[in-house]
Design an enzyme around this catalytic site. Structure first.
Site, PDB file in Angstrom:
ATOM      1  N   HIS A 155      39.012   9.102  16.589  1.00  0.00           N
ATOM      2  CA  HIS A 155      38.147   9.229  17.341  1.00  0.00           C
ATOM      3  C   HIS A 155      37.147  10.458  17.365  1.00  0.00           C
ATOM      4  O   HIS A 155      36.188  10.493  16.773  1.00  0.00           O
ATOM      5  CB  HIS A 155      38.258   8.508  18.936  1.00  0.00           C
ATOM      6  CG  HIS A 155      36.278   8.876  19.329  1.00  0.00           C
ATOM      7  ND1 HIS A 155      35.594   9.175  19.678  1.00  0.00           N
ATOM      8  CD2 HIS A 155      36.049   6.650  19.572  1.00  0.00           C
ATOM      9  CE1 HIS A 155      34.702   8.806  20.715  1.00  0.00           C
ATOM     10  NE2 HIS A 155      34.491   7.229  20.119  1.00  0.00           N
ATOM     11  N   GLU A 186      33.621  11.458  15.231  1.00  0.00           N
ATOM     12  CA  GLU A 186      32.741  12.324  15.899  1.00  0.00           C
ATOM     13  C   GLU A 186      33.262  13.212  15.526  1.00  0.00           C
ATOM     14  O   GLU A 186      32.729  14.589  16.505  1.00  0.00           O
ATOM     15  CB  GLU A 186      32.635  11.796  18.276  1.00  0.00           C
ATOM     16  CG  GLU A 186      32.075  10.453  17.953  1.00  0.00           C
ATOM     17  CD  GLU A 186      31.515  10.096  18.832  1.00  0.00           C
ATOM     18  OE1 GLU A 186      32.016  11.226  20.145  1.00  0.00           O
ATOM     19  OE2 GLU A 186      31.821   8.787  19.299  1.00  0.00           O
ATOM     20  N   HIS A 218      34.065   0.271  16.911  1.00  0.00           N
ATOM     21  CA  HIS A 218      34.548   1.413  15.795  1.00  0.00           C
ATOM     22  C   HIS A 218      35.356   1.144  14.372  1.00  0.00           C
ATOM     23  O   HIS A 218      35.147   1.608  13.521  1.00  0.00           O
ATOM     24  CB  HIS A 218      35.195   3.041  16.178  1.00  0.00           C
ATOM     25  CG  HIS A 218      34.543   3.676  17.269  1.00  0.00           C
ATOM     26  ND1 HIS A 218      33.201   4.183  17.212  1.00  0.00           N
ATOM     27  CD2 HIS A 218      34.965   3.969  18.567  1.00  0.00           C
ATOM     28  CE1 HIS A 218      33.129   4.914  17.817  1.00  0.00           C
ATOM     29  NE2 HIS A 218      33.736   4.684  18.766  1.00  0.00           N
TER      30      HIS A 218
END
Length: 277
Positions: A155, A186, A218
């Site tokens: 993530h 990210e 995601h």
């Protein structure tokens, strides 16, 4: 036991949650296992769908007997020792918010529990990373075959928290298998960095999967989606043969075992002053 996750509203991702739930109930038989989702957006959405999951304060109140449910078999006055187990992969922003939420609840309700132990996220040590990559490699072995590289999507966070944990994990994974590659949605290491690395390694085929508890939004969109900016699309456009494995870490036994171990080993009692060495 209070299991805390960000949460998910993707039906396919619930397989991970159910597997984790069963794992903890087997590891701690006869003890209530309550869930909490930290995302208010997800809690509101699934409540509207008839599947409510509370937040951290709700879960602690439930364990205290204030919001008990008959099927949990709680003691009349609630439990006295609570183990809060983070289901996050790394100690980033979400874990910090979890810890703060528990401490605030304890301040508001002094003496409600004798002890509240906090279990750390999945990846904290070199041992954790070594166990996890062994479990992932074994799980995906048949899909990779002899020549495919494994690409894992973490993530990450735009302001950099957990970047160094991610890089340390990446190094341990790479030591175990030179054809394991990682990047984040990210974080600092992006899919563009990944493409450069894969080309340099002369990779032809990849298996892509999430390095996340669940294969949720995601995984289905950023990783495996049909849009041009998804990882799968970018990899295919760059000439790689791509296989997707939409499986969350919660569906891998070895990953669940790390979380259970962290819950058992947790000695950080948030109701007391830290012990000085």
């Amino acid at each position: 036991m209070l299991l805390v996750a960000f949460g998910t509203s993707v039906p396919e991702a619930l397989a991970s949650m159910k597997a984790v739930d069963a794992e903890f109930k087997a590891a701690f038989p006869g003890q209530p296992v309550v869930w909490a989702y930290t995302s208010q957006i997800i809690r509101k959405k699934i409540a509207a769908e008839g599947h409510p999951v509370g937040g951290i304060s709700d879960g602690l109140a439930q364990l205290a007997g204030q919001k008990g449910q008959p099927h949990l078999l709680l003691a009349k006055d609630g439990v006295k020792v609570v183990r809060v187990q983070s289901l996050h992969v790394m100690a980033g922003e979400e874990f910090s918010a979890l810890e703060r939420a528990v401490l605030i609840d304890l301040q508001k309700n002094p003496g409600r529990f004798d002890s509240v132990f906090l279990g750390r996220p999945m990846l904290e040590s070199k041992k954790d990373a070594q166990e996890l990559i062994q479990a992932i490699r074994e799980d995906v072995k048949s899909l990779r075959g002899k020549d495919a590289a494994l690409v894992l999507m973490g993530h990450g966070q735009s302001h950099g928290r957990a970047d160094l944990t991610f890089e340390g994990t990446r190094a341990v994974f790479h030591d175990a298998d030179k054809r394991v590659f990682m990047a984040t949605v990210e974080g600092a290491r992006s899919v563009d960095d990944l493409l450069v690395e894969l080309k340099a390694a002369k990779v032809k085929k990849v298996v892509i999967e999430p390095l996340m508890l669940v294969a949720g939004d995601h995984a289905h969109n950023d990783l495996a989606g049909d849009e041009d900016d998804s990882w799968a699309s970018k990899l295919k456009a760059a000439g790689f043969k791509v296989e997707t494995n939409l499986k969350g870490l919660g569906q891998i036994a070895g990953a669940r075992a790390i979380l259970v171990r962290h819950a058992r080993e947790a000695a950080d009692d948030l109701t007391k002053e830290p012990k000085k060495q």
